[in-house]
Design a protein around this motif. Structure first.
Motif, PDB file in Angstrom:
ATOM      1  N   GLU A 192       4.718   6.542 -15.800  1.00  0.00           N
ATOM      2  CA  GLU A 192       4.438   5.289 -15.102  1.00  0.00           C
ATOM      3  C   GLU A 192       2.954   5.217 -14.736  1.00  0.00           C
ATOM      4  N   ASN A 193       2.422   6.323 -14.239  1.00  0.00           N
ATOM      5  CA  ASN A 193       1.015   6.338 -13.841  1.00  0.00           C
ATOM      6  C   ASN A 193       0.094   6.230 -15.053  1.00  0.00           C
TER       7      ASN A 193
ATOM      8  N   LYS B 194      -0.066   2.768 -16.012  1.00  0.00           N
ATOM      9  CA  LYS B 194      -0.924   1.979 -15.123  1.00  0.00           C
ATOM     10  C   LYS B 194      -2.378   2.056 -15.585  1.00  0.00           C
TER      11      LYS B 194
ATOM     12  N   ASP C 138      12.528  -3.848  -9.085  1.00  0.00           N
ATOM     13  CA  ASP C 138      11.799  -2.586  -8.950  1.00  0.00           C
ATOM     14  C   ASP C 138      12.390  -1.783  -7.796  1.00  0.00           C
TER      15      ASP C 138
ATOM     16  N   GLU D  37      -0.361  -9.296  -8.800  1.00  0.00           N
ATOM     17  CA  GLU D  37       0.231  -7.960  -9.010  1.00  0.00           C
ATOM     18  C   GLU D  37      -0.763  -7.030  -9.695  1.00  0.00           C
TER      19      GLU D  37
ATOM     20  N   GLU E 195      -3.588  -5.973  -7.398  1.00  0.00           N
ATOM     21  CA  GLU E 195      -3.131  -4.970  -6.432  1.00  0.00           C
ATOM     22  C   GLU E 195      -3.001  -3.609  -7.102  1.00  0.00           C
ATOM     23  N   GLU E 196      -2.400  -3.635  -8.290  1.00  0.00           N
ATOM     24  CA  GLU E 196      -2.199  -2.376  -9.007  1.00  0.00           C
ATOM     25  C   GLU E 196      -3.535  -1.780  -9.444  1.00  0.00           C
ATOM     26  N   GLU E 197      -4.404  -2.645  -9.923  1.00  0.00           N
ATOM     27  CA  GLU E 197      -5.718  -2.164 -10.358  1.00  0.00           C
ATOM     28  C   GLU E 197      -6.476  -1.556  -9.176  1.00  0.00           C
TER      29      GLU E 197
ATOM     30  N   GLN F 245      -5.219  -0.127  -6.585  1.00  0.00           N
ATOM     31  CA  GLN F 245      -4.663   1.197  -6.245  1.00  0.00           C
ATOM     32  C   GLN F 245      -5.083   2.258  -7.265  1.00  0.00           C
ATOM     33  N   VAL F 246      -4.986   1.887  -8.533  1.00  0.00           N
ATOM     34  CA  VAL F 246      -5.346   2.857  -9.571  1.00  0.00           C
ATOM     35  C   VAL F 246      -6.827   3.207  -9.455  1.00  0.00           C
TER      36      VAL F 246
ATOM     37  N   LEU G  47      -1.532   8.182  -5.834  1.00  0.00           N
ATOM     38  CA  LEU G  47      -0.889   6.869  -5.956  1.00  0.00           C
ATOM     39  C   LEU G  47       0.304   6.751  -5.008  1.00  0.00           C
TER      40      LEU G  47
ATOM     41  N   ALA H  38       0.642   4.029  -2.072  1.00  0.00           N
ATOM     42  CA  ALA H  38       1.775   3.089  -2.074  1.00  0.00           C
ATOM     43  C   ALA H  38       2.573   3.178  -0.785  1.00  0.00           C
TER      44      ALA H  38
END
Lengths: 384, 191
Positions: A45-46, A49, A329, B119, B122-124, B126-127, B181, B185
């Motif tokens: 999953e990571n 990403k 999810d 989305e 937000e994900e970017e 965090q990564v 991560l 989260a």
């Protein structure tokens, strides 16, 4: 608790850097260990990403800037002939070169030192050592790994941790296989799913990778296969509601080549894998006097992610918005402990000729919202 | 379309325009990788430009043992490292990754889905934040593996370290990234 060697293998598995044999071993491990499965899921999953980070383009383009800077620097690929023409300071190039050389030696020295220290750390692990046995590092191995049992006859460097690890790490790490294809459907023969092993482990793993899957199943006999599926689902507390048109076609011998859709949700990947395993088993049919064993009508299965188009098709057949079928999810939930009938699946004709039946309408109205951590599955069943 | 080797030959014969074609071919790919290494678009652009210049100047030394991009990548990576040393950049990352002026998404159509942009942002975020907390060694191997899809041996060649080192660095980097991560989260889950 997974050992560091196993963790490294699982990482290499996620990276697609194992050879087929190692991969099989890892799949076997994944079949046995939920901890390993969860770790692989998280790592994949990571990695996804990172893969999905938006790609950007350089604007304005660098072409002109680079070509201009080449022209300004009078840079010529034959660097040796591009000596700067300066009137004075003839010592400058030598000084610069000496300084540059010192810096390069310093930087290289640092890198070399760092890489050597990295390597030291790495070669302590058997996975990193591959076939190269380095005696000085072997001293460290028994201290780090209490499970190794050096004996009087066996020198420490030849100690084998355990058969599984030995299979996994016995020096084939330098022979890396091709990357694991990400989007190619997973194919399996049902006869290979009869016993727990590589195929069933891989199926469980593939099912665990998505929130919505499509199973494309080939069977020998549609009606028999559907009876089996109905029975197996019921044992798991899932009632298969049938569209009357589909049921009628199933009974019609002239409609042997019709494709059927079964849509189910709120199943866990474990449950679905077990259902597939049960469908692969030989079946006892008939009454007491006529009782006989029949081989499973199920032939092969292809697992892929449920595509947007197929979700839309199911939504249309159920008379709901496609958005209503979006899986949720969330973290995995435990499977229902008792097989109470609290879930439903629906059998649909792939190409409906009439309008929506009451059965399908009722199924759609009584649908439970998808639970986080469970799967949606669209099973396409067709006779070979 | 001419292949890389043909263009390189033309460059060596003095046709600078051929090098322009190589720049056009690889600038975006290189920029995206460098962007994750140096953290802002302006620096990334400078590094990529400098790397192309170095590459042109050293073209004679390119023997074709590896792919041109791998060779170029190694130059860019070294340029990024030396650029960071020069500027003594502390790895502080702008959550958006850039000022948004110099760069655009390659595929704007992908962002059309309602809620998708939010989305993804937000994900970017965090990564990106997690990447920022990794050491440069760990960050580099993750970017090369996941963003560029490189094989261990290519990464090893670029960084000039043994494959075993890449394997263990990636292993540690992935576990560290997972922990980071998860931590990032957590507040969202609890809210």
């Amino acid at each position: 608790m997974l050992s560091d060697q196993v963790l490294q293998l699982l990482t290499a598995f996620v990276d697609g850097e194992l050879n087929p044999r190692q991969r099989e071993e890892v799949l076997r491990l994944l079949n046995k260990s939920s901890e390993a499965r969860e770790l692989v899921r998280q790592l994949q999953e990571n990695a996804n990403k990172l893969k999905q980070l938006p790609r950007r383009k350089v604007e304005p383009s660098l072409v002109e800037d680079v070509l201009r800077s080449i022209a300004e620097a009078k840079a010529i690929p034959a660097a040796a002939s591009a000596k700067p023409k300066r009137a004075g300071r003839r010592w400058m190039p030598f000084l610069t070169a000496s300084l540059a050389a010192s810096i390069i030696i310093g930087v290289l020295g640092t890198f070399y030192y760092q890489s050597m220290t990295d390597d030291k750390g790495d070669v302590n692990l058997p996975i990193a050592k591959g076939k190269i046995e380095k005696k000085p590092e072997a001293k460290v191995l028994p201290e780090k790994k209490p499970e190794t049992k050096p004996t009087l006859e066996t020198p420490p460097k030849k100690a084998t941790p355990n058969p599984l690890l030995a299979n996994l790490i016995d020096g084939t790490f330098r022979d890396f296989g091709a990357p694991i294809p990400v989007d190619r459907p997973f194919l399996a023969q049902f006869r290979d799913l009869q016993k727990e092993g590589t195929a069933s482990g891989q199926l469980a793993y593939e099912l665990d990778r998505s929130k919505a899957v499509q199973l494309d199943i080939t069977v020998k006999n549609n009606a028999f296969a559907m009876d089996r599926l109905r029975a197996v689902l019921l044992e798991r507390g899932v009632l298969l509601v049938s569209d009357p048109t589909a049921s009628k076609k199933l009974r019609d011998k002239n409609q042997a080549k019709v494709e059927y859709l079964v849509f189910a949700e709120n199943l866990t990947s474990d449950e679905l894998a077990k259902i597939m395993g049960e469908l692969s088993q030989t079946v006892v049919v008939g009454q007491k006097s006529t009782e006989r064993q029949e081989p499973s009508p199920y032939q092969k299965v292809a697992v892929s992610k449920l595509a947007g188009d197929d979700r839309q098709k199911v939504a249309k057949l159920l008379g709901v918005e496609a958005a209503m079928l979006e899986p949720k999810d969330g973290k995995l939930v435990k499977p229902t402990p008792t097989p109470k009938i609290e879930r439903q699946a629906v059998l649909l004709p792939a190409n409906p000729s009439a309008g929506m039946s009451n059965e399908v309408r009722q199924f759609a109205a009584g649908r439970q919202l998808p639970r986080p951590g469970t799967l949606q599955v669209l099973i396409r069943i067709h006779q070979e | 379309m001419k292949d890389d080797n043909r263009l390189i030959t033309e460059c060596r014969e003095g046709h600078t325009a051929a090098f322009g074609e190589l720049v056009a071919r690889y600038q975006d790919r290189l920029f995206n990788t460098v962007l994750r290494l140096v953290d802002n678009a302006e620096d990334a652009r400078d590094v990529v430009q400098e790397a192309f210049l170095h590459a042109y100047q050293s073209l004679r030394t390119f023997k074709g043992d590896s792919l041109f991009f791998t060779w170029l990548y190694r130059i860019a990576f070294n340029t990024a490292i030396s650029s960071r040393r020069k500027k003594r950049i502390v790895l502080s990352i702008n959550p958006t990754g850039d000022d948004g002026k110099a760069i655009d998404p390659l595929d704007p159509a992908e962002t059309n889905r309602p809620g998708h942009a939010l989305e993804m942002a937000e994900e970017e975020h965090q990564v990106h934040a997690a990447l920022a907390k990794l050491s440069s060694e760990h960050r580099a191997v993750l970017v090369m593996k996941d963003m560029d899809g490189m094989k261990y041996e290519d990464i090893a060649e670029i960084l000039g370290v043994p494959i075993g080192t890449i394997r263990s660095r990636l292993h540690r980097a992935r576990l560290e990234m997972r922990d980071l991560l998860q931590k990032l989260a957590e507040p969202k889950d609890q809210a």
